[in-house]
Design a protein around this motif. Structure first.
Motif, PDB file in Angstrom:
ATOM      1  N   GLU A 133       6.889   4.417  -5.991  1.00 41.78           N
ATOM      2  CA  GLU A 133       6.392   4.774  -7.439  1.00 41.78           C
ATOM      3  C   GLU A 133       5.098   4.015  -7.599  1.00 41.78           C
ATOM      4  OE1 GLU A 133      10.328   4.606  -9.951  1.00 41.78           O
ATOM      5  OE2 GLU A 133      10.577   6.617  -9.622  1.00 41.78           O
ATOM      6  N   ALA A 134       5.502   2.721  -7.437  1.00 39.86           N
ATOM      7  CA  ALA A 134       3.705   2.183  -8.341  1.00 39.86           C
ATOM      8  C   ALA A 134       2.716   3.031  -7.271  1.00 39.86           C
ATOM      9  CB  ALA A 134       3.690   0.121  -7.801  1.00 39.86           C
ATOM     10  N   GLY A 135       2.461   2.965  -6.091  1.00 41.19           N
ATOM     11  CA  GLY A 135       2.270   3.407  -5.036  1.00 41.19           C
ATOM     12  C   GLY A 135       1.089   4.582  -5.251  1.00 41.19           C
ATOM     13  N   ILE A 136       2.324   5.463  -5.566  1.00 36.90           N
ATOM     14  CA  ILE A 136       1.971   6.981  -5.997  1.00 36.90           C
ATOM     15  C   ILE A 136       1.202   6.743  -7.246  1.00 36.90           C
ATOM     16  CG2 ILE A 136       2.759   9.063  -7.045  1.00 36.90           C
ATOM     17  CD1 ILE A 136       5.355   9.134  -5.292  1.00 36.90           C
ATOM     18  N   ALA A 137       1.333   6.031  -8.370  1.00 37.50           N
ATOM     19  CA  ALA A 137       0.415   6.065  -9.218  1.00 37.50           C
ATOM     20  C   ALA A 137      -0.507   5.193  -9.053  1.00 37.50           C
ATOM     21  CB  ALA A 137       0.933   5.252 -10.991  1.00 37.50           C
ATOM     22  N   ALA A 138      -0.842   4.558  -8.370  1.00 40.27           N
ATOM     23  CA  ALA A 138      -2.208   3.189  -8.049  1.00 40.27           C
ATOM     24  C   ALA A 138      -3.052   4.388  -6.725  1.00 40.27           C
ATOM     25  CB  ALA A 138      -2.241   2.217  -7.561  1.00 40.27           C
ATOM     26  N   LYS A 139      -2.517   5.852  -6.808  1.00 44.18           N
ATOM     27  CA  LYS A 139      -2.981   6.409  -5.666  1.00 44.18           C
ATOM     28  C   LYS A 139      -3.294   5.664  -3.993  1.00 44.18           C
ATOM     29  CE  LYS A 139      -4.441   9.863  -9.343  1.00 44.18           C
ATOM     30  NZ  LYS A 139      -5.505  11.142  -9.533  1.00 44.18           N
ATOM     31  N   LEU A 140      -2.522   5.089  -3.130  1.00 43.64           N
ATOM     32  CA  LEU A 140      -2.762   3.726  -2.603  1.00 43.64           C
ATOM     33  C   LEU A 140      -1.879   4.625  -1.249  1.00 43.64           C
ATOM     34  CD1 LEU A 140      -2.740   0.668  -4.112  1.00 43.64           C
ATOM     35  CD2 LEU A 140      -4.775   1.960  -3.220  1.00 43.64           C
ATOM     36  N   GLN A 141      -2.296   5.550  -0.344  1.00 49.40           N
ATOM     37  CA  GLN A 141      -2.038   6.016   0.596  1.00 49.40           C
ATOM     38  C   GLN A 141      -0.670   5.288   1.646  1.00 49.40           C
ATOM     39  OE1 GLN A 141      -4.120   7.908   3.657  1.00 49.40           O
ATOM     40  NE2 GLN A 141      -1.884   8.654   4.765  1.00 49.40           N
ATOM     41  N   THR A 142      -1.384   3.954   1.734  1.00 48.37           N
ATOM     42  CA  THR A 142      -0.782   2.942   2.559  1.00 48.37           C
ATOM     43  C   THR A 142       0.466   1.811   1.580  1.00 48.37           C
ATOM     44  OG1 THR A 142      -2.030   1.712   3.716  1.00 48.37           O
ATOM     45  CG2 THR A 142      -0.535   0.605   4.069  1.00 48.37           C
ATOM     46  N   ARG A 143       0.491   1.888   0.102  1.00 40.37           N
ATOM     47  CA  ARG A 143       1.431   1.286  -0.455  1.00 40.37           C
ATOM     48  C   ARG A 143       2.607   2.624  -0.576  1.00 40.37           C
ATOM     49  NH1 ARG A 143       0.300  -1.377  -6.386  1.00 40.37           N
ATOM     50  NH2 ARG A 143       2.928  -2.210  -6.892  1.00 40.37           N
ATOM     51  N   THR A 144       2.298   3.234  -1.123  1.00 42.47           N
ATOM     52  CA  THR A 144       3.091   4.353  -0.638  1.00 42.47           C
ATOM     53  C   THR A 144       4.013   4.724   0.277  1.00 42.47           C
ATOM     54  OG1 THR A 144       1.756   5.845  -2.335  1.00 42.47           O
ATOM     55  CG2 THR A 144       3.843   6.933  -1.469  1.00 42.47           C
ATOM     56  N   GLU A 145       3.046   4.912   1.696  1.00 45.96           N
ATOM     57  CA  GLU A 145       4.224   5.281   2.400  1.00 45.96           C
ATOM     58  C   GLU A 145       4.620   4.259   2.908  1.00 45.96           C
ATOM     59  OE1 GLU A 145       1.339   7.683   6.271  1.00 45.96           O
ATOM     60  OE2 GLU A 145       0.534   8.687   4.372  1.00 45.96           O
ATOM     61  N   VAL A 146       4.871   3.266   3.148  1.00 43.80           N
ATOM     62  CA  VAL A 146       5.631   2.242   3.644  1.00 43.80           C
ATOM     63  C   VAL A 146       6.953   1.603   3.406  1.00 43.80           C
ATOM     64  CG1 VAL A 146       5.401  -0.079   4.326  1.00 43.80           C
ATOM     65  CG2 VAL A 146       3.295   1.186   4.688  1.00 43.80           C
ATOM     66  N   ARG A 164      10.627  12.756  -1.498  1.00 42.18           N
ATOM     67  CA  ARG A 164       9.651  12.278  -1.511  1.00 42.18           C
ATOM     68  C   ARG A 164       8.800  11.728  -0.689  1.00 42.18           C
ATOM     69  NH1 ARG A 164       8.598   7.870  -6.092  1.00 42.18           N
ATOM     70  NH2 ARG A 164       9.454   9.713  -7.314  1.00 42.18           N
ATOM     71  N   TYR A 165       9.541  10.954   0.807  1.00 47.34           N
ATOM     72  CA  TYR A 165       8.499  10.614   2.137  1.00 47.34           C
ATOM     73  C   TYR A 165       7.868  11.814   2.752  1.00 47.34           C
ATOM     74  CZ  TYR A 165       7.334   8.195   5.901  1.00 47.34           C
ATOM     75  OH  TYR A 165       7.066   7.457   7.991  1.00 47.34           O
ATOM     76  N   ALA A 166       8.311  13.353   2.465  1.00 44.24           N
ATOM     77  CA  ALA A 166       7.896  14.044   3.626  1.00 44.24           C
ATOM     78  C   ALA A 166       6.869  15.018   2.108  1.00 44.24           C
ATOM     79  CB  ALA A 166       9.117  15.577   3.279  1.00 44.24           C
ATOM     80  N   GLU A 167       6.715  14.682   1.144  1.00 42.93           N
ATOM     81  CA  GLU A 167       5.963  15.033  -0.042  1.00 42.93           C
ATOM     82  C   GLU A 167       5.046  14.355   0.267  1.00 42.93           C
ATOM     83  OE1 GLU A 167       7.811  14.868  -3.339  1.00 42.93           O
ATOM     84  OE2 GLU A 167       8.925  17.622  -3.240  1.00 42.93           O
ATOM     85  N   ILE A 168       4.577  13.303   0.260  1.00 39.13           N
ATOM     86  CA  ILE A 168       3.788  12.095   0.795  1.00 39.13           C
ATOM     87  C   ILE A 168       2.601  12.316   1.970  1.00 39.13           C
ATOM     88  CG2 ILE A 168       2.672   9.856   0.798  1.00 39.13           C
ATOM     89  CD1 ILE A 168       3.052  11.093  -1.568  1.00 39.13           C
ATOM     90  N   LEU A 169       3.714  12.980   2.926  1.00 45.03           N
ATOM     91  CA  LEU A 169       3.097  12.753   4.794  1.00 45.03           C
ATOM     92  C   LEU A 169       2.442  14.760   4.729  1.00 45.03           C
ATOM     93  CD1 LEU A 169       6.294  12.567   7.254  1.00 45.03           C
ATOM     94  CD2 LEU A 169       3.923  10.524   6.576  1.00 45.03           C
ATOM     95  N   ASN A 173      -1.802  14.775   4.399  1.00 47.08           N
ATOM     96  CA  ASN A 173      -2.131  16.031   6.151  1.00 47.08           C
ATOM     97  C   ASN A 173      -1.420  15.000   7.661  1.00 47.08           C
ATOM     98  OD1 ASN A 173      -4.516  17.958   4.824  1.00 47.08           O
ATOM     99  ND2 ASN A 173      -5.293  15.848   4.991  1.00 47.08           N
ATOM    100  N   ARG A 174       0.033  16.255   6.575  1.00 47.71           N
ATOM    101  CA  ARG A 174       1.095  15.143   8.378  1.00 47.71           C
ATOM    102  C   ARG A 174       2.038  16.166   7.821  1.00 47.71           C
ATOM    103  NH1 ARG A 174       1.100   8.839   7.390  1.00 47.71           N
ATOM    104  NH2 ARG A 174       2.127   8.908   9.260  1.00 47.71           N
TER     105      ARG A 174
END
Length: 519
Positions: A133-146, A164-169, A173-174
């Motif tokens: 959630e913090a990664g999404i708020a900060a718009k940081l890809q790695t911090r969100t995906e890991v 949520r993981y599928a939405e982020i991927l 563009n994955r």
């Protein structure tokens, strides 16, 4: 069993069996006058020819052992209890007779209960969720995906994490990886509507409308009492309409190409059959699945010998129509036919025409097993697999008929599509029999029988359906993960009676073929 493309090719080109000179008193066969060019198989009491090894057939099978007879009688007793409403006692006997699946590890057998609320996660799981959630708020890809990757790996039962993981991927563009995540999660938790809805949406976004329709329809069929079942039915129809519109556009685009191909055939062969065949096939495809199925079925019925015995046909039709009622596709005219051939096989045509070999009845052990086979073939119809193959292969087949070895190339083209289709048909076919109260392992048990017969099966990657062990294992995993009931109605007694008629039919047919071959 066979893919539609190869099945249609086989039935319309192979030599046909001769007409038996005599018909049994209660069993009849409708045949054509086409002579056979194949030698019949020797029975167990005759010496085999040097060029053809002796093989057992449905008419000359060995008698059941005392142990097998005792097992059969237990199934019959359990079936009677089941039909009388004594489900608990019936299930005890089914469990006593059936052996556990082999090679099933604990992880496969035990599925944790789905979690929908983050507060139900373990402390570590909650940390991963907060970090994402913090990664999404900060718009940081790695911090969100890991953290999301760790979350779904360690807590696959947490449905919001999978979505949520599928939405982020997808956001990064994955889309293929996103679909893989949703596919794995859906196979583990097929009863979770939000998860299935996410998968349907992801498939539709990738223009995989038929697969999206399949996913939605499967949920609606298997979980009809879910509050969202009607919504999934609507999603299935919406995506099916999109797919059909797409196919119609493809067909229209291929019309000119097919006519040009026909002209090439005329230049090469000097025959006008090519241009007209190309145009006629395109017009037929534009009319839809029902028209294609009716056209090919008409030819098949003219060329194939068919069993006419009313009791046998009523049995097969009764099973088929029960499965049709829960299939979700009511626009077709479903018909079921039995071919007097001893091989364990069947095929389905677009629009609801299903052909079952008599050998499928002779070599199956129960109504549940036969229902599994019919359910599998019906699934090809329901999921428009045959229509997909025909539309996708229309131009290819018109091209390859004028080229050396074109037919082989065309078959390989079709097979590259049919392996996944076979799995989808196994998947939905199993669910159809479960929805009708049959034992969930009906298809699995029939595939185990087929596996024993396919000693010289082609490699898995060239086969039109998954190979023996792989297929049986897939079905076992499906049944276990879906928590489907193996200990339900088998239908042994009636099946055994119909089976005896079929074996007599095949025996008399073989005797007539042997007599004609020797004369």
């Amino acid at each position: 069993m066979l893919s539609v493309g190869t099945s249609i090719l086989i039935i319309l080109t192979q030599p046909l069996a001769p007409v038996p000179a005599q018909e049994p008193a209660t069993t009849t066969i409708e045949t054509t006058d086409t002579p056979s060019s194949e030698s019949s198989k020797p029975n167990q009491t005759e010496k085999p020819e040097a060029t053809e090894p002796k093989k057992p057939d449905a008419a000359t099978e060995t008698a059941l052992t005392p142990e097998e007879i005792a097992r059969q009688q237990k199934f019959i007793a359990a079936d009677k209890l089941y039909l009388a409403g004594n489900i608990t006692e019936a299930e005890k006997i089914y469990r006593e007779v059936k052996t556990p699946f082999a090679n099933m590890d604990a992880a496969t057998q035990e599925r944790k209960t789905a979690i929908l609320d983050p507060t139900q996660l373990s402390p570590a799981g909650k940390v991963y969720w907060r970090e994402s959630e913090a990664g999404i708020a900060a718009k940081l890809q790695t911090r969100t995906e890991v953290p999301l990757k760790l979350l779904v790996e360690q807590y696959p039962e947490f449905i919001p994490g999978q979505i949520r993981y599928a939405e982020i991927l997808k956001q990064y563009n994955r889309p293929k990886e996103a679909l893989d995540i949703l596919e794995r999660a859906s196979s583990l938790y097929p009863d979770q509507p939000e998860l299935i809805k996410a998968r349907v949406t992801a498939l539709a976004d990738e223009k995989k409308w038929m697969e999206a329709s399949l996913a939605a329809r499967q949920f609606a069929l298997v979980y009809p009492n879910d509050p969202q079942a009607e919504e999934f039915t609507q999603l299935a129809e919406q995506n099916l309409k999109r797919y059909k519109a797409h196919i119609r556009e493809e067909i229209r685009g291929n019309t000119l190409a097919n006519i040009i191909t026909g002209a090439v055939g005329y230049a090469v062969t000097g025959s006008l059959l090519g241009p007209f065949s190309a145009l006629d096939s395109t017009i037929l495809l534009l009319q839809g699945e029902g028209a294609v199925g009716e056209s090919v079925a008409k030819q098949a019925k003219q060329q194939l010998p068919l069993v006419k015995d009313e009791e046998v046909l009523a049995y097969v039709n009764e099973i088929g129509q029960k499965l049709v009622k829960v299939s979700g596709r009511t626009e077709f005219k479903y018909e079921f036919f039995v071919i007097p051939e001893e091989e364990l096989n069947a095929f389905a045509l677009p629009g609801g025409k299903v052909f079952i070999n008599a050998g499928a009845i002779a070599k199956s052990n129960s109504e549940a097993e036969l229902a599994g086979l019919i359910g599998h073939e019906l699934s090809h119809v329901v999921l428009s697999h045959g229509f997909q193959l025909i539309t996708q292969g229309n131009l290819i087949s018109n091209v390859t008929q004028y080229l050396p070895f074109g037919g082989t190339f065309g078959q390989l083209f079709s097979l590259s599509y049919s392996r996944e289709m076979e799995r989808q048909a196994d998947f939905l076919g199993t669910r159809l029999i479960v929805a009708n109260g049959y034992a969930a392992d009906g298809l699995r048990n029939l595939m185990a029988t087929l596996q024993k017969q396919q000693k010289n099966a082609p490699p898995t990657w060239l086969s039109s359906h998954p190979g023996g062990k792989e297929r049986v294992s897939y079905l076992e995993n499906l049944i276990t993960r879906g928590n489907y009931n193996r200990y339900s109605y088998e239908g042994v007694e009636r099946h055994t009676a119909i089976q005896a008629k079929i074996k007599q039919l095949l025996k008399e047919k073989k005797e007539q073929e042997d007599k004609k071959r020797r004369s």
